[in-house]
Design an enzyme around this catalytic site. Structure first.
Site, PDB file in Angstrom:
ATOM      1  N   GLU A   1      17.598  15.638  53.120  1.00 32.39           N
ATOM      2  CA  GLU A   1      16.311  16.304  52.908  1.00 32.39           C
ATOM      3  C   GLU A   1      15.959  17.187  54.101  1.00 32.39           C
ATOM      4  OE1 GLU A   1      11.593  15.121  52.773  1.00 32.39           O
ATOM      5  OE2 GLU A   1      13.065  13.571  52.293  1.00 32.39           O
TER       6      GLU A   1
ATOM      7  N   ASP B   1      15.629  21.171  53.677  1.00 28.27           N
ATOM      8  CA  ASP B   1      14.357  21.818  54.011  1.00 28.27           C
ATOM      9  C   ASP B   1      14.595  23.027  54.913  1.00 28.27           C
ATOM     10  OD1 ASP B   1      11.318  21.792  54.307  1.00 28.27           O
ATOM     11  OD2 ASP B   1      11.926  21.535  56.387  1.00 28.27           O
TER      12      ASP B   1
ATOM     13  N   ASN C   1      11.062  15.990  47.474  1.00 25.43           N
ATOM     14  CA  ASN C   1      11.935  15.583  48.580  1.00 25.43           C
ATOM     15  C   ASN C   1      13.385  15.472  48.125  1.00 25.43           C
ATOM     16  OD1 ASN C   1       9.641  15.385  50.152  1.00 25.43           O
ATOM     17  ND2 ASN C   1       9.457  13.174  49.951  1.00 25.43           N
TER      18      ASN C   1
ATOM     19  N   GLU D   1      15.028  18.861  47.854  1.00 27.94           N
ATOM     20  CA  GLU D   1      15.489  19.349  49.160  1.00 27.94           C
ATOM     21  C   GLU D   1      16.790  18.660  49.566  1.00 27.94           C
ATOM     22  OE1 GLU D   1      11.515  20.796  51.525  1.00 27.94           O
ATOM     23  OE2 GLU D   1      11.915  18.641  51.489  1.00 27.94           O
TER      24      GLU D   1
END
Length: 202
Positions: A29, A33, A96, A99
Site C-alpha cells: 500500500e 500510494d 487501501n 493502492e
C-alpha cells in the site's frame, strides 16, 4: 516473476493486517500510494498544459483522494477476495487494497503496465465527475503559497477498533494550532480541518 511469486504478491496485496500482523498489504500500500501520486502527477503535467501548479495539485488531490479510491476499490475488488478477519469490510479498506494492488502490479509487471492500470481505472474513472471539486487542503496550500505562511498537519491520536478507527488531525499555521478535525482516514481528517480554516479564518 515466477508463477508462484506472481500468486504470492497479489495474495499479499489482498491481505489485511487483521488477518496477518506480519505478512499483510501495508508495505505494498505504501509503495502503491507513492507510485499512484507520481503517475497521476505525470499524466496531469503532460495533458493539462494550461493549468497552473495550484490547479494541478487540486486535481491530483481529488484523483488520489480517499473518497475516490474507496469508490473504485469497492467497484473492482470483490469483498470476498479481501483476506481479513473483519466482520464487515469498511470502505477505507477497499481504497487501501487498491493502492496495494497498484504496488503489486508495479513489482510484477513494471511501470508501463502500472500506468495502463492507473489510467484505465483511476485517471479515467467514471466517479470523478460526481466528486466535489472543493479540495480544501489544496485551497489552503494555494493560499499559503500566495500569502507566504507555513502549514503543518499533525496526527494527534488514533482511536477506535481496527474496523472503526478514527484519526484526529490538527493544522498549524506558522506554528500556531488553527483547527482540528476527526475522520475515519488521515486524509479526510486533513480535509475537514482545512475546511474549518478556509471557512472561518480567511
Amino acid at each position: 516473476m515466477s508463477k508462484s511469486s506472481y500468486k504470492s504478491i497479489y495474495k499479499t496485496a489482498l491481505t489485511h493486517k487483521s488477518y496477518d500482523e506480519k505478512h499483510n498489504n501495508e508495505r505494498l500500500e505504501f509503495l502503491g500510494d507513492a507510485i499512484l501520486s507520481s503517475v497521476i502527477s505525470d499524466f496531469l503535467f503532460l495533458e493539462k498544459k494550461n493549468h497552473v501548479e495550484g490547479v494541478l495539485s487540486q486535481k491530483r488531490s481529488i484523483i488520489v483522494g480517499r473518497k475516490h479510491l474507496n469508490l473504485i476499490g469497492e467497484k473492482i475488488i470483490p469483498s470476498d477476495k479481501i483476506i481479513s478477519n473483519l466482520k464487515l469490510v469498511p470502505k477505507s479498506v477497499f481504497g487501501n487494497t487498491l493502492e496495494a494492488i497498484i504496488g503489486a502490479i508495479y513489482i510484477d509487471k513494471g511501470l508501463k503496465a502500472t500506468k495502463l492500470f492507473i489510467k484505465e481505472y483511476i485517471y479515467n474513472s467514471e466517479y470523478l465527475n460526481s466528486l466535489s471539486d472543493i479540495d480544501f487542503k489544496s485551497q489552503l496550500l494555494t493560499r499559503s503559497q500566495k500569502e507566504k505562511f507555513i502549514i503543518e498537519y499533525r496526527l494527534e491520536r488514533k482511536e477506535g477498533l481496527e474496523h472503526a478507527k478514527f484519526f484526529l488531525v490538527s493544522v498549524f499555521i506558522n506554528g500556531k494550532k488553527s483547527a482540528e478535525a476527526k475522520a475515519s482516514s488521515i486524509k479526510e481528517a486533513e480535509q475537514r480541518a482545512s475546511k474549518k480554516i478556509i471557512n472561518s479564518v480567511f
